[in-house]
Design a protein around this motif. Structure first.
Motif, PDB file in Angstrom:
ATOM      1  N   ALA A   1       0.820  -1.215   0.000  1.00  0.00           N
ATOM      2  CA  ALA A   1       0.000   0.000   0.000  1.00  0.00           C
ATOM      3  C   ALA A   1       0.854   1.264   0.000  1.00  0.00           C
ATOM      4  CB  ALA A   1      -0.918   0.006   1.223  1.00  0.00           C
TER       5      ALA A   1
ATOM      6  N   SER B   1     -15.358   1.604   5.843  1.00  0.00           N
ATOM      7  CA  SER B   1     -13.992   1.817   6.324  1.00  0.00           C
ATOM      8  C   SER B   1     -14.016   2.748   7.531  1.00  0.00           C
ATOM      9  CB  SER B   1     -13.151   2.423   5.199  1.00  0.00           C
ATOM     10  OG  SER B   1     -13.173   3.835   5.285  1.00  0.00           O
TER      11      SER B   1
ATOM     12  N   SER C   1     -11.388   6.039   3.449  1.00  0.00           N
ATOM     13  CA  SER C   1     -12.119   5.776   2.199  1.00  0.00           C
ATOM     14  C   SER C   1     -11.438   6.479   1.029  1.00  0.00           C
ATOM     15  CB  SER C   1     -13.577   6.231   2.321  1.00  0.00           C
ATOM     16  OG  SER C   1     -14.265   5.435   3.255  1.00  0.00           O
TER      17      SER C   1
ATOM     18  N   TYR D   1      -8.355   4.640   0.057  1.00  0.00           N
ATOM     19  CA  TYR D   1      -8.686   3.483  -0.786  1.00  0.00           C
ATOM     20  C   TYR D   1      -8.823   3.892  -2.249  1.00  0.00           C
ATOM     21  CZ  TYR D   1      -9.766  -0.278   2.606  1.00  0.00           C
ATOM     22  OH  TYR D   1      -9.693  -1.268   3.545  1.00  0.00           O
TER      23      TYR D   1
ATOM     24  N   LEU E   1     -10.924  -3.991  -5.817  1.00  0.00           N
ATOM     25  CA  LEU E   1     -10.529  -3.864  -4.407  1.00  0.00           C
ATOM     26  C   LEU E   1      -9.763  -5.112  -3.972  1.00  0.00           C
ATOM     27  CD1 LEU E   1     -13.523  -2.467  -2.296  1.00  0.00           C
ATOM     28  CD2 LEU E   1     -11.197  -1.566  -2.341  1.00  0.00           C
TER      29      LEU E   1
ATOM     30  N   ASN F   1      -5.745  -5.247  -2.952  1.00  0.00           N
ATOM     31  CA  ASN F   1      -5.360  -5.438  -1.550  1.00  0.00           C
ATOM     32  C   ASN F   1      -5.118  -6.871  -1.107  1.00  0.00           C
ATOM     33  OD1 ASN F   1      -5.416  -2.650  -0.915  1.00  0.00           O
ATOM     34  ND2 ASN F   1      -7.642  -2.727  -0.868  1.00  0.00           N
TER      35      ASN F   1
ATOM     36  N   ALA G   1      -9.683  -5.568   2.171  1.00  0.00           N
ATOM     37  CA  ALA G   1      -9.454  -4.397   3.023  1.00  0.00           C
ATOM     38  C   ALA G   1      -7.984  -4.221   3.338  1.00  0.00           C
ATOM     39  CB  ALA G   1     -10.237  -4.550   4.321  1.00  0.00           C
TER      40      ALA G   1
END
Lengths: 577, 577
Positions: free
Chosen positions: A283, B232, B238, B241, B407, B411, B435
Motif C-alpha cells: 500500500a 472503512s 475511504s 482506498y 478492491l 489489496n 481491506a
C-alpha cells in the motif's frame, strides 16, 4: 437515577393494579413475542407490561395513582410506533425510553445466554438462505419505514443468526469473550457518539487515551513512559503506521517528494508474521517484493542469523534495509521472535525495529510471562491490541512509538480549518493531525474502564489463566492417541496447534495420500461443528504442513471443562472420517 | 422479555413491601448518589431499590414472595462488588444484570438530557483541570481494581465532562445528532462484538453490508448497483482506498514492485478539498508535491479549465496524471464541484475520477437536492459517509467502487491462514482480503437498522429539513446588521459561512487592522460559548479570509428556534468585542 425512579414508580403503579399485571409466559418468551403475527391477547399483555413501566418526571411517590391513566395501549404498542415518533419528536421521550428499554432487554438476554453453555455458539445458515429471508427476517431495505415492532424483531433475529463470540466454547479467533465492563464501556461510547480528533469535542476521552498510552509505554519499559502513540482501527493499521513512521524517520523527504526521493527501501518480517506488514509494503509504495520474509525455526521464531544474512545481501544489491518487524505472538503458532537478538542486528545496521505485539503484547501485563517479550523496550515502535489477549471489545489496537513528535511529523497536514491554533485551551491535546484518519472512533473508553475495574492485576490474572488453560490442553493431547502436535514442546502463547488423526488414518503410511486425506479432516470437522453449532475452532495450513487445528484461549469464561468439551467434540465428529 | 419480566417481578415484590420503597430524592439525583462518600442511609435506599429490581428465573407470578429473601443488601451494594463478581463468575448473573441495568439508567438519562434544551452542551474544563482530577473523578489507572460503585461514578463523570454532540445546539462538526435507532444499533453491535472479515463469524452483518452497499451504488446510479465497496474507518481512509485502487488500475505492478515501477504519478484535488487526499498522497508514496491543488471559483467549486490546464502542464513535464478528486460538499463552504465537467476531462485524458461525497453524499437520498451531484454515476469511486449528513452514529463511511474485483486485486495477500478456501460455504462472502485492515469493526448494523426504520423517505426528509434550516439561517443573516457572508448567494449544502462584526468594528475602514481584529472575533466568541456551555459552532480561516464562522446542520433535533438561539448568542457574546 432515572431507572431506579422508573422502577419505583412502576412498582408503585402495580401496587394498585397487580391483578391486571400479566408476566410473559414461557412459550412467548421463546417464540419472539414481538413477531408481527402476535395475537391480540399477546399484544394486550405486552401493552400492559409496558404501561406499567412508565414514569412521569417528578411524580415519584408510592401513592401516586392518577399517573397510570396517561399510558394507554396505543402509546405503547410498537406496531404503531415508528422512528419518527422517537426523540426529538414532540412527546417522544416516553416511546424513546420504552424502545431503548426493550432493546436493553434483548441485549441483556443475549448476554445471559452467551455465558450459558446449554445454548449454541451459532445457528449456521448459508448466505443464500439468509438472503432469501428467514421467517420474519428480511434483509432488504425499502423506501418506506418499518414499525418499531419490526425493528425489535430485526434486532432479535440479527443476534439469533449471528455467532456468539463470547460463548465459552467459541475458540475461533484471537479475539473472543464478552467482558461486561468493556461492554458497558462500549455502550457508553456509542451514547457519547463523539470523535477523537480534538480535545474540544472529546476532552475526557483524549486525556484517557494519553494516560493509557503512557501506562502502556511504561509496561513496555520506555523511560518514564515517554513517547507517543494512538489507538487505531486494528493491528493492520497499527503496523502500517510503524512502516510509515520508520520511513519518515530515515527519509522524511518521501512525505513531500514520494518514494522516488529514497533509494530502494527494504522491510523484513518473518514468514510466520501477520500479512499486514506485506500489505503495508504494497500500500505504501514499497512493493511486496521489497518485503523480505525471514526464515524461522521449527517453532516459528525468526532466526536472527537469517536476518543478518538477508540485510547484508540487500545492501550488496545496493538497496536500503529500513525496517524489521519482530512478532511477539504469531497468529498461528503464537511464537515470540527473539527481540534482543534482532535488536542487536537492528542497532548494528541502523534499522528501525518494530515489534508486532498485536496478539502477544498483553503478556506484558503478566509478571510470569512478560519475559517472552524481553527486549521490547529496545523497539522503536510497538503494536499492541488490547482487543485480543486482554479481552477488550473490538476494536482496540494501539500503535506506540518511542520517539515523541514523529507521528505528528510524519502525518501532519496542518489543516487550519480543522485544527485551529487559536483556541482557548492547550491545542497540543488535539490528536487529529497525527493520524492518517480524520475522524477517529473512540476506542479508549472501554479499555480505560476495564483497567479501572480490573486493575493491572486483573489483566495479569486473566492472562495467566488463559495460558494455564492452554497448557492444560497441551498436556492433555500431546501424548493422546489420535493427536499429533504441529511443533514440539510447550507453546509460548495460548496457541496449541495439532492434527486430529481419525482412526481410519492412524495406520496409513506417511505419504501423499495420507497428507491429502489429513488435509481434509480439519475442514470437515469444522464444518460439522458449525452445523451442529456446538463449538468453533480455527484451522489452516502453514508452509508445507497440511490443515491443522489452531486452538487459542483469550476468553475469560473458558474453563477446563470447555477444553475437554472441544476434544470430545473433535473426536465425536472426526471418528468416522 | 427479560426486562419486562424483571419489572413485573419488581412490581410484584413491591406490592408486598411498598413502605420499604424509597424513591430517590431530588438532591441525591443531582449529587451523583453513587459517590463513595454516600451516607449509610443513602446506601440503604439504593440497596433496597436494587433489591426490588431482582427477578429469579421461572418465578414470575404476582404472588411470589419468598423470592424477595434472596436479595440482600450485600448482594446489591456496588461498593462491595467488583468486575470479578460479574459473569462469567459463579452466581455472576444477578450482579451482571444489576450492573448493566444501572449503566443503562445512566445512558438513558444522558439521552433524555441530550434532547433537553435546558441542559448545557458542555461543561468546559481545561486539560490540566481534568488531569488534576475533579472531585471523585480520577483518570489515573492503578494496579488494584476499583469497585463497581466507582466504575458507575466514572461512567457518569465521563459523560458529565464530555460534550453532548447530540444536543440541538451543538453545531460544531459535520457529524452531530443522536439518532435513537442508530444508538440502539450500535449497542447491539457492541454486544455482538464481532468482526467483519469473514462470513463465518459475522454472517448477518456481512450480508447487510453487501445489500446496503448495493443500495448505495444504485443511488449513485451505477447500472444494477453493480460494483464493489467496503465500510472503512472514516472518510480519510475511504479516500485513501480510492487512490490505492486508481493506482492499481493503471499500474498494477506497483503492488509488487513499488512506486519505482511507475512513472511519476500525479493526483489532482481542489484547494478547498479535504486534506485527506494530500495525506493519502504522502502516505502511499506519491509525495505531497505530486498532489496538485486546483483553483476554485468564489463559491469554492473547482474550475474545470484549471484542471485541464494543469493536466496538460503535468504531461508536458513528462509526469503521469492519474487521479482527480471531485468534492461533493466541501468541508468549509459545502461546495459541490461540477462533476460532469470534470468527468469529461477525466475521460478525455484517461484519469480515474473519484468523488469525495463524505459530506455531500447524503444528498443522493433527496429528490430535491441530488442534482447537486449530477455526474456522480460517471465516477470510478465514491466516498460517502452516512455518519455525517445522514445522522448515523460514528463511525460509518463507505468507499464504493464501480469496477468489481479491483478492491480484491489491489489489496489481497491471500493469507491462507486467515481466509481458508476449503470452507463449507461460499467464501466469496469473506471480505477480509479486500481491506487494508485485517479485523474490521461492524459499522453496518446501525446504518442498516436506521434505513429499515426510516426508509429511504425518512433519510430524504431528514436531509431536506436540514437544508431548509440552513436556508432559514442564510435568509435571516444575509442582510442583517453586523453580518457579512463569506461568499455570495445561497449555499449549496447546509454550510453557512459568515463573519459576525461586533459594533466596535462596523465603522472601521477596511485594512490590516480591521482584518486582524476581525480574525480574533470568532475564536473569542467560540471560547466564551464553550465556557458558558450554551452552544458550539466551528470557525476557521480559509485562504486569505480571516477567521469566520461555519455553521452546519446535520442533527434532526435542530429547529428554527435553535438557529435563532445561535444568532442571539453570538450577538450577546460578541457585542462588546
Amino acid at each position: 437515577v432515572l431507572f431506579a425512579a422508573s422502577l419505583s414508580a412502576a412498582a408503585a403503579a402495580s401496587a394498585d393494579n397487580c391483578p391486571l399485571f400479566h408476566p410473559p409466559c414461557a412459550p412467548c418468551k421463546n417464540a419472539g413475542f414481538l413477531q408481527k403475527n402476535n395475537s391480540l391477547d399477546e399484544k394486550n399483555r405486552i401493552a400492559s407490561s409496558f404501561r406499567d413501566r412508565q414514569t412521569p418526571k417528578n411524580q415519584l411517590s408510592c401513592e401516586n395513582s392518577d399517573r397510570e391513566a396517561r399510558y394507554r395501549r396505543t402509546e405503547t404498542d410498537f406496531s404503531n410506533l415508528f422512528a419518527r415518533d422517537l426523540l426529538p419528536a414532540k412527546n417522544g421521550e416516553e416511546p424513546t425510553m420504552q424502545f431503548l428499554l426493550e432493546v436493553m432487554d434483548i441485549l441483556t438476554n443475549y448476554v445471559r445466554k452467551t455465558f450459558d453453555r446449554s445454548t449454541k455458539v451459532l445457528d449456521f445458515h448459508h448466505p443464500h438462505q439468509l438472503l432469501e429471508g428467514m421467517e420474519g427476517f428480511n434483509l432488504e431495505l425499502s423506501d418506506q419505514p418499518e414499525s418499531l415492532e419490526q425493528i425489535l424483531v430485526d434486532c432479535r433475529d440479527t443476534l439469533k443468526y449471528g455467532v456468539r463470540t463470547g460463548h465459552p466454547r467459541f475458540f475461533n479467533q484471537l479475539s473472543s469473550g464478552l467482558d461486561i465492563i468493556g461492554l458497558a464501556g462500549e455502550w457508553l461510547t456509542s451514547t457519547a457518539n463523539t470523535n477523537m480528533f480534538t480535545y474540544e469535542i472529546a476532552p475526557v476521552f483524549v486525556l484517557m487515551e494519553q494516560l493509557t498510552l503512557k501506562k502502556m509505554r511504561e509496561m513496555i519499559g520506555w523511560p518514564n513512559g515517554e513517547g507517543d502513540g494512538l489507538f487505531s482501527p486494528g493491528g493492520a493499521i497499527s503496523n502500517m503506521y510503524s512502516v510509515m513512521v520508520a520511513r519518515y524517520k530515515y527519509f522524511p523527504e518521501v512525505k513531500t517528494k514520494g518514494m522516488s526521493a529514497a533509494p530502494r527501501l527494504v522491510l523484513f518480517t518473518s514468514e510466520h508474521s501477520h500479512y499486514s506488514i506485506t500489505k503495508a509494503g504494497a500500500a505504501l509504495g514499497f512493493g511486496k517484493e521489497n518485503v523480505i520474509l525471514l526464515s524461522t525455526d521449527e517453532r516459528g521464531r525468526v532466526i536472527p542469523a537469517d536476518l543478518e544474512a538477508k540485510i547484508i545481501s540487500v545492501k550488496q544489491k545496493g538497496y536500503h534495509p529500513l525496517f524489521v518487524n519482530a512478532t511477539a505472538g504469531t497468529t498461528v503458532y503464537g511464537a515470540f521472535d527473539p527481540i534482543n537478538e534482532i535488536a542487536d542486528i537492528c542497532e548494528k545496521y541502523n534499522l528501525w525495529l518494530h515489534v508486532d505485539g498485536a496478539w502477544g503484547g498483553g503478556l506484558l501485563m503478566s509478571r510470569q510471562h512478560r519475559h517472552k517479550l524481553n527486549g521490547v523496550e529496545r523497539a522503536n515502535s510497538v503494536t499492541w491490541n488490547p482487543h485480543k489477549m486482554m479481552g477488550v471489545p473490538l476494536q482496540c489496537s494501539a500503535i506506540l512509538v518511542r520517539e515523541k513528535g514523529i507521528l505528528q511529523g510524519c502525518n501532519s497536514m496542518c489543516a487550519g480549518y480543522l485544527f485551529q491554533p487559536d483556541k482557548q485551551y492547550d491545542v497540543t491535546y488535539d490528536t487529529g493531525d497525527k493520524a492518517i484518519q480524520c475522524g477517529r472512533h473512540v476506542d479508549i473508553f472501554k479499555f480505560w474502564l476495564m483497567w479501572k475495574a480490573k486493575g493491572t492485576t486483573g489483566f495479569e490474572e486473566h492472562i495467566d489463566r488463559c495460558l494455564e488453560l492452554s497448557e492444560y490442553l497441551y498436556n492433555k493431547i500431546k501424548d493422546r492417541e489420535g493427536y499429533e502436535m504441529v511443533f514440539e514442546g510447550q507453546p509460548q502463547h495460548t496457541n496449541v496447534c495439532f492434527w486430529y488423526i481419525p482412526p481410519g488414518l492412524r495406520d496409513m503410511p506417511p505419504g501423499d495420500e495420507r497428507r491429502e486425506r489429513l488435509h481434509k479432516v480439519a475442514p470437515k470437522i469444522k464444518a460439522m461443528m458449525m452445523e451442529s453449532g456446538t463449538t468453533m475452532v480455527g484451522y489452516q495450513p502453514q508452509g508445507n504442513k497440511v490443515n491443522f487445528f489452531r486452538m487459542v484461549v483469550s476468553n475469560h469464561a473458558v474453563t477446563r471443562s470447555d477444553i475437554d468439551f472441544l476434544i470430545d467434540e473433535i473426536e465425536r465428529l472426526g471418528n468416522d472420517l
